[in-house]
Design an enzyme around this catalytic site. Structure first.
Site, short mmCIF file in Angstrom:
data_model
loop_
_atom_site.label_atom_id
_atom_site.label_comp_id
_atom_site.label_asym_id
_atom_site.label_seq_id
_atom_site.Cartn_x
_atom_site.Cartn_y
_atom_site.Cartn_z
N ARG A 159 1.77 -8.80 3.29
CA ARG A 159 1.24 -7.81 2.35
C ARG A 159 2.19 -7.61 1.18
O ARG A 159 3.41 -7.67 1.33
CB ARG A 159 1.04 -6.47 3.06
CG ARG A 159 -0.18 -6.40 3.93
CD ARG A 159 -0.24 -5.09 4.70
NE ARG A 159 0.17 -3.96 3.89
CZ ARG A 159 -0.49 -2.81 3.80
NH1 ARG A 159 -1.61 -2.64 4.47
NH2 ARG A 159 -0.04 -1.81 3.08
N HIS A 171 -7.78 -12.33 -7.52
CA HIS A 171 -9.06 -11.69 -7.77
C HIS A 171 -9.95 -12.56 -8.68
O HIS A 171 -9.97 -12.36 -9.90
CB HIS A 171 -8.85 -10.33 -8.46
CG HIS A 171 -8.21 -9.31 -7.59
ND1 HIS A 171 -8.93 -8.36 -6.89
CD2 HIS A 171 -6.90 -9.07 -7.31
CE1 HIS A 171 -8.09 -7.59 -6.22
NE2 HIS A 171 -6.85 -7.99 -6.45
N GLU A 182 -13.02 -12.36 -9.05
CA GLU A 182 -14.12 -11.56 -9.59
C GLU A 182 -13.75 -10.88 -10.91
O GLU A 182 -14.61 -10.36 -11.60
CB GLU A 182 -14.57 -10.51 -8.56
CG GLU A 182 -13.64 -9.33 -8.37
CD GLU A 182 -12.42 -9.62 -7.50
OE1 GLU A 182 -11.68 -8.67 -7.24
OE2 GLU A 182 -12.21 -10.78 -7.10
N ILE A 193 -2.77 -8.77 -8.05
CA ILE A 193 -2.49 -7.34 -8.11
C ILE A 193 -2.03 -6.88 -6.73
O ILE A 193 -2.84 -6.82 -5.80
CB ILE A 193 -3.74 -6.54 -8.56
CG1 ILE A 193 -4.28 -7.06 -9.89
CG2 ILE A 193 -3.41 -5.05 -8.65
CD1 ILE A 193 -5.64 -6.51 -10.27
N ARG A 194 -0.74 -6.61 -6.59
CA ARG A 194 -0.17 -6.25 -5.27
C ARG A 194 -0.67 -7.23 -4.21
O ARG A 194 -1.10 -6.83 -3.11
CB ARG A 194 -0.53 -4.81 -4.89
CG ARG A 194 0.10 -3.77 -5.78
CD ARG A 194 -0.29 -2.36 -5.34
NE ARG A 194 0.11 -2.09 -3.98
CZ ARG A 194 -0.51 -1.27 -3.14
NH1 ARG A 194 -1.62 -0.66 -3.52
NH2 ARG A 194 -0.06 -1.07 -1.93
N GLY A 254 -8.74 -4.25 -2.54
CA GLY A 254 -8.71 -2.81 -2.36
C GLY A 254 -7.43 -2.45 -1.63
O GLY A 254 -6.39 -3.05 -1.88
N GLU A 255 -7.51 -1.54 -0.70
CA GLU A 255 -6.34 -1.16 0.11
C GLU A 255 -6.69 -1.46 1.57
O GLU A 255 -7.54 -0.80 2.16
CB GLU A 255 -6.03 0.33 -0.09
CG GLU A 255 -4.56 0.68 0.05
CD GLU A 255 -4.02 0.38 1.43
OE1 GLU A 255 -4.60 0.88 2.42
OE2 GLU A 255 -3.00 -0.34 1.54
N SER A 256 -6.05 -2.48 2.13
CA SER A 256 -6.49 -3.01 3.42
C SER A 256 -6.43 -1.97 4.54
O SER A 256 -7.30 -1.94 5.41
CB SER A 256 -5.67 -4.24 3.80
OG SER A 256 -4.29 -3.95 3.90
N CYS A 309 -7.73 -10.86 -1.95
CA CYS A 309 -6.59 -9.94 -1.91
C CYS A 309 -6.58 -9.14 -0.61
O CYS A 309 -6.25 -9.68 0.45
CB CYS A 309 -6.58 -9.06 -3.16
SG CYS A 309 -4.99 -8.27 -3.46
#
Length: 199
Positions: free
Chosen positions: A110, A179, A181, A138-139, A49-51, A81
């Site tokens: 990051r 990821h 998942e 992903i990022r 997600g976005e940490s 991630c």
């Protein structure tokens, strides 16, 4: 413990994919947004997600400190991630006020591989698994440095990032830059469930 209850951080991030995989593995998977939901969990997953958003929401919903305390007390925890960033003791490339839950004696960078457009996938050897793992980045972060008690489980094998560490374990804490998942391969989740049931 034949069927543990594993919580999934559900305030932000790719929650459903983790819940689905864990459920398919026979686990009682619970979406966790509040401390009372955390209380019934024997283990925990922090998704991608976005940490920055994730830790701020965890503060807002009063989940941050109870979760940090449970991790410190030995609750098996798996981060993917952004989850890796939140479990790291130290972060580079983040905002000055970046907070983490901690639990892994690592420094992570990051967005180490670049922006969203630089997302990629590839195959990796993963320690303890007989066949290679398809990894989707992903990022994603990577591990810059780590303490002596941290075990490296996977590294990037080719390209400019060859040798970079993308999966680690320290005792009861597991983390991947990628990821697992996404794509339907349940083996790393199974690895985590085995950690939980043998803890």
């Amino acid at each position: 413990m034949s069927s543990p209850t594993i919580g999934v951080f559900a305030l932000q991030g790719d929650v459903r994919e983790h819940v689905r995989l864990l459920t398919e593995l026979g686990v009682d998977a619970v979406a966790v947004r509040r401390p009372r939901e955390l209380e019934r969990c024997q283990a925990f997953v922090i998704p991608g997600g976005e940490s920055t958003t994730m830790y701020k929401l965890a503060r807002t919903f009063e989940l941050f400190e109870p979760l940090r305390a449970r991790i410190r007390a030995g609750m098996p925890t798996f981060g993917t991630c952004a989850g890796m960033i939140l479990l790291a003791d130290r972060v580079e490339g983040g905002p000055p006020d970046q907070e983490t839950l901690g639990g892994l004696d690592v420094t992570v960078r990051r967005n180490a591989f670049g922006r969203q457009i630089d997302s990629f996938e590839g195959e990796l050897d993963f320690e303890g698994l007989p066949d290679r793992v398809r990894a989707i980045f992903i990022r994603a972060p990577w591990v810059e440095s780590m303490g002596e008690g941290v075990e490296v489980l996977a590294r990037i094998e080719a390209g400019e990032a060859a040798g970079r560490i993308v999966a680690v374990r320290e005792g009861h804490v597991l983390a991947t830059s990628f990821h697992p998942e996404v794509g339907g391969d349940d083996r790393i989740h199974r690895y985590f469930v085995d950690m939980v049931t043998t803890a």
